[in-house]
Structures are given as C-alpha cells and as structure tokens.
Scaffold this motif. Structure first.
Motif, PDB file in Angstrom:
ATOM      1  N   ALA A 119     -42.500  76.355 -72.436  1.00  0.00           N
ATOM      2  CA  ALA A 119     -41.775  76.518 -73.245  1.00  0.00           C
ATOM      3  C   ALA A 119     -42.475  76.218 -74.541  1.00  0.00           C
ATOM      4  O   ALA A 119     -42.467  77.265 -75.180  1.00  0.00           O
ATOM      5  CB  ALA A 119     -40.192  76.811 -72.961  1.00  0.00           C
ATOM      6  N   ALA A 120     -42.005  75.229 -75.244  1.00  0.00           N
ATOM      7  CA  ALA A 120     -42.479  75.293 -75.743  1.00  0.00           C
ATOM      8  C   ALA A 120     -43.557  73.940 -76.035  1.00  0.00           C
ATOM      9  O   ALA A 120     -43.737  73.155 -75.655  1.00  0.00           O
ATOM     10  CB  ALA A 120     -40.873  74.043 -76.552  1.00  0.00           C
ATOM     11  N   ASP A 121     -44.069  73.735 -77.359  1.00  0.00           N
ATOM     12  CA  ASP A 121     -45.320  73.212 -77.420  1.00  0.00           C
ATOM     13  C   ASP A 121     -44.927  71.493 -78.251  1.00  0.00           C
ATOM     14  O   ASP A 121     -44.370  71.429 -79.251  1.00  0.00           O
ATOM     15  CB  ASP A 121     -46.322  73.372 -78.887  1.00  0.00           C
ATOM     16  CG  ASP A 121     -47.365  73.098 -78.867  1.00  0.00           C
ATOM     17  OD1 ASP A 121     -47.914  72.948 -77.496  1.00  0.00           O
ATOM     18  OD2 ASP A 121     -47.925  73.951 -80.582  1.00  0.00           O
ATOM     19  N   GLN A 122     -45.190  71.197 -76.829  1.00  0.00           N
ATOM     20  CA  GLN A 122     -44.914  69.005 -77.620  1.00  0.00           C
ATOM     21  C   GLN A 122     -46.259  68.734 -77.573  1.00  0.00           C
ATOM     22  O   GLN A 122     -46.693  68.124 -76.205  1.00  0.00           O
ATOM     23  CB  GLN A 122     -44.335  68.474 -76.725  1.00  0.00           C
ATOM     24  CG  GLN A 122     -42.989  69.244 -77.411  1.00  0.00           C
ATOM     25  CD  GLN A 122     -41.890  68.281 -76.055  1.00  0.00           C
ATOM     26  OE1 GLN A 122     -41.647  68.923 -75.010  1.00  0.00           O
ATOM     27  NE2 GLN A 122     -41.056  67.052 -76.794  1.00  0.00           N
ATOM     28  N   PRO A 123     -47.135  69.196 -78.693  1.00  0.00           N
ATOM     29  CA  PRO A 123     -48.801  69.066 -79.057  1.00  0.00           C
ATOM     30  C   PRO A 123     -48.649  67.338 -78.432  1.00  0.00           C
ATOM     31  O   PRO A 123     -48.122  66.614 -79.119  1.00  0.00           O
ATOM     32  CB  PRO A 123     -49.448  69.206 -80.141  1.00  0.00           C
ATOM     33  CG  PRO A 123     -47.900  69.334 -81.015  1.00  0.00           C
ATOM     34  CD  PRO A 123     -47.085  69.654 -80.016  1.00  0.00           C
ATOM     35  N   ASP A 124     -50.541  66.570 -78.053  1.00  0.00           N
ATOM     36  CA  ASP A 124     -50.277  65.538 -78.008  1.00  0.00           C
ATOM     37  C   ASP A 124     -51.469  65.093 -78.737  1.00  0.00           C
ATOM     38  O   ASP A 124     -52.785  66.014 -79.227  1.00  0.00           O
ATOM     39  CB  ASP A 124     -50.502  65.048 -76.414  1.00  0.00           C
ATOM     40  CG  ASP A 124     -49.684  65.390 -75.634  1.00  0.00           C
ATOM     41  OD1 ASP A 124     -49.101  64.620 -75.454  1.00  0.00           O
ATOM     42  OD2 ASP A 124     -50.507  66.530 -74.291  1.00  0.00           O
ATOM     43  N   SER A 134     -48.410  75.614 -73.670  1.00  0.00           N
ATOM     44  CA  SER A 134     -46.711  76.166 -74.144  1.00  0.00           C
ATOM     45  C   SER A 134     -47.482  77.729 -73.955  1.00  0.00           C
ATOM     46  O   SER A 134     -48.168  77.845 -73.477  1.00  0.00           O
ATOM     47  CB  SER A 134     -46.539  75.791 -75.571  1.00  0.00           C
ATOM     48  OG  SER A 134     -47.295  76.581 -76.558  1.00  0.00           O
ATOM     49  N   LYS A 135     -46.092  77.675 -73.594  1.00  0.00           N
ATOM     50  CA  LYS A 135     -46.434  79.488 -73.497  1.00  0.00           C
ATOM     51  C   LYS A 135     -47.329  80.185 -74.200  1.00  0.00           C
ATOM     52  O   LYS A 135     -48.392  81.215 -74.480  1.00  0.00           O
ATOM     53  CB  LYS A 135     -45.097  80.484 -73.253  1.00  0.00           C
ATOM     54  CG  LYS A 135     -44.723  80.313 -72.441  1.00  0.00           C
ATOM     55  CD  LYS A 135     -42.876  80.566 -72.094  1.00  0.00           C
ATOM     56  CE  LYS A 135     -41.940  80.293 -70.996  1.00  0.00           C
ATOM     57  NZ  LYS A 135     -40.894  81.490 -70.798  1.00  0.00           N
TER      58      LYS A 135
END
Length: 415
Positions: free
Chosen positions: A223-228, A400-401
């Motif tokens: 759902a949420a963007d947690q970038p690497d 994410s979505k």
C-alpha cells in the motif's frame, strides 16, 4: 606515425603479442582508449576509419544512422530462406536471437516461415558440442545436456541442399533445454503454447539491501511506498560474476554461479519469493518494470534473475540493464533525470527456461552496475566514452500501489 612506432616494437615474424589481463584492461578510462592502452592497432571500435560506417563505434548513440551502413542485419531486412537457429542460455545474445527467430517466422513467406527451426542449449557461447553426461555451466550441473548436433545439422543441409527426404521437415520447430529439471523439451513455438504470465510485485520495509535485507516478491503491491536506496559509485562497480557473456577474455567467466557473496554488497537490492509450495517452470520472457529515482541526471539500473535452492545457493539465470537516458526508447533522443523525481522504466526482457523445484525461491537482484558485462555509467550525463571521472549516484527503487514495481514471468503448467 603511431602505427610505425607500434610496428617498430615487433621484430619476431612469428609474433606472439603479450597477453592482456582484460579484467584490468577493461577498467581503463576513458573507455574509448581501452584498446589504445593495451597497444592495439587502430580500428573501428574507437577510431574514425575510411569505411561506409566511418568507424568510431564507441562514439555512436543507439540511433546513429551509421549503424545502418555496415553489415549488421536489421529487422526491416526480410529474410526469406529456411533457417536453423542455435542459441544457448548463457550466451550474450540469446534474447535477441530468439526475438529474431520469431520475427522471421512472422514476416517470411508462409512456406519459408514454416521452415525455421530453433535449438536452445544450456551452455556458454558456441559451446553446444562441449556438453557432456554431466554438463557443468559455471558451478551448476545441467545433467546430460548432449544433443546429436551432427545428425541435426547434416540432416538439415542434406534435405535443403541435396533434396533428401530424411524427415527434417518433421522436426519440432523448437528444442529447448529446461534447467533445474535438466531435460530437453520440444514445442512448435517459443514461448511454448499455453505459457501464462505470472506477476510478482516488489515489497520491503525500505531495507532490501543485501541477501540479509527485507526485500520480497509478493502477489500484490504494498500500500505504502518504502523505497530501497543504495549508493552507486562507478569507481567501485558491482563485478560481473558469471552470466550471459561472450568474448571478454579473462574478464568474466560465464555461466551460473552462486551469487551469495555478491549479494553481501550494500549496493545490491535483493527481492525473493517465499519458498515455493509447488514447482514452477519458467519458460519464456521475463519482463521487469521498475519505478526509480536518483540524484544525478543519468544512471543505470540492472536486474538479475536468480534461482535460490533449498540450501540457499543463488544461481543466476539471466540479466538485463537500462540506461536511464534511453528509457523512452533507443530510437529517441536522450532524456535526463530530475533529482529525486520517480520514473517508470521498462527493461529489455530477459529470457530463459528454468524449473524452480518446490522449496526453491524466485529472486531478483537490482543494482546500477554489472561490470564489465555492461559498461559502467559514470553518472555525469556526458558522453561517458571520453570521460575519466565519475559521479557517485544515490539511487532508489520505489514500490507501492502508486509505484507497482513488478516482474512478470512466463509459466508453463505441468504437462
């Protein structure tokens, strides 16, 4: 004058040039002087030459008209003769060869289109006949990968050149070797009829760096963007370890190798499925779409497909790369990145046939270099080929979505 000086150094009429350590020579900058630095003669790679293309290949962009003036085949040139195609999973050109095979089957006259045959072996470049009862490619056993190439090729020529009615036309259109199950299979097309796309989405808690990170391949985008994020230093690129290569001297040993020691690097992101409950046969293309950002105006992103066995050994299957300036197409003018803006990028497809047994994992690695399999981007936005200093890039992969980063594989159900 340079040529005369070079010639004056060579007095032996049966000359043996000194060996070149290509693992070091290919690191030379500027890139256009790699051959000059090893005292090689002038040639089409870096020098302007009195030929139709003008030489100086390293200076050309992908859409340079000079590429159409030499002896290269382009897909607007109709091939209308029977063909027997040979490719191998660890050759540098296996993907383009299969694309060309399918293109000819679509564009040749119907009678000729039906006389195109393809063999895909699990070997290195031009190593078909070196297969043995226990064929080792890199570190991975492919089992008995032998095939009677003499019977196939001489039979094909005997039919088409001598007119012998020897059953050649009854051959399957495609013979391909499936790694993992270690067996030859046949089909009337590639990918085989019935192959279905299956998509996995990238996910993590923002710490997918290394094989000990939290990167996952899952069935739905998070759902949420947690970038690497990772740092790419062109002076310390990720070394090529095995892979689909040709003609690089001692710089790379091609084939399938356990990638775990490479995956300890923090500039490699690792995403894996859970252990598979059921076997998966991947036969066909592997399409990757990423959403990426950077703090430089141009950089590269690389992807590697991996089969992880129950002991954790991570065997490479195929690899691809995208230079961001060409993300709109290699026939288009270059486009630059804006700092920290997120861009969608579709990669050139990978291709393979591999059986992932129950308990194995499907994995991809993402980084920004795979050198010297691919030349390193110095991240400056300049020509690259004439530069000697690079810029460190801080790159990120988003998922994410909103940014549905994904890998789509071609799955063949059990027969």
């Amino acid at each position: 004058q340079e040529d005369l000086i070079r010639a004056s150094k060579r007095f032996d009429l049966a000359e043996q040039p000194p060996p070149v350590d290509w693992s070091q020579a290919l690191r030379h900058l500027p890139e256009m002087d790699i051959l000059k630095a090893v005292d090689a003669p002038r040639g089409v790679f870096a020098d302007e030459m009195p030929i139709p293309t003008g030489g100086a290949m390293i200076k050309r962009t992908p859409n340079d008209p000079a590429w159409y003036k030499g002896g290269l085949w382009h897909d607007n040139m109709k091939i209308n003769i029977p063909g027997f195609w040979f490719a191998s999973w660890y050759d540098v050109s296996v993907g383009p060869n299969i694309v060309a095979y399918n293109h000819i089957r679509k564009t040749a006259d119907p009678d000729i289109a039906g006389k195109q045959y393809l063999v895909i072996a699990p070997t290195l470049h031009c190593s078909y006949t070196r297969a043995t009862e226990n064929t080792i490619v890199g570190e991975r056993s492919m089992g008995d990968a032998r095939l009677d190439y003499n019977a196939l090729t001489y039979g094909w020529f005997d039919h088409f050149l001598k007119g012998e009615n020897n059953g050649t036309l009854k051959m399957p259109k495609v013979r391909y070797f499936t790694m993992g199950s270690n067996k030859w299979q046949t089909a009337e097309s590639f990918p085989p009829a019935g192959a279905q796309p299956v998509t996995f989405y990238l996910s993590s808690g923002g710490k997918a760096n290394t094989l000990n990170g939290d990167g996952k391949l899952v069935s739905m985008p998070p759902a949420a963007d947690q970038p690497d994020s990772f740092t790419y230093d062109p002076m310390n690129p990720v070394p090529s370890y095995g892979g689909n290569v040709c003609c690089t001297g001692n710089a790379i040993t091609g084939g399938s190798f356990d990638q775990r020691k490479m995956e300890e690097r923090p500039d490699i992101l690792v995403y894996s499925t859970e252990p598979l409950k059921e076997a998966v046969e991947l036969t066909g293309s592997i399409d990757v779409t990423l959403y990426v950002s950077s703090d430089v105006k141009d950089t590269d992103f690389t992807v590697k497909l991996i089969d992880v066995d129950e002991q954790g050994r991570a065997y490479n299957l195929d690899e691809t790369i995208q230079r961001m300036r060409y993300r709109d197409g290699y026939d288009k003018p270059p486009v630059w990145m804006e700092k920290d803006k997120v861009y969608k990028v579709k990669f050139q497809p990978m291709t393979t046939s591999n059986y992932f047994a129950p308990g194995h994992r499907i994995r991809i690695e993402i980084s920004s270099s795979n050198f010297p399999r691919f030349d390193r981007n110095l991240n400056t936005g300049g020509n690259n080929y004439d530069e000697i200093k690079g810029v460190i890039a801080n790159n990120a992969v988003h998922h994410s979505k909103q940014y549905p980063a994904q890998i789509t594989i071609s799955v063949v159900k059990n027969k």
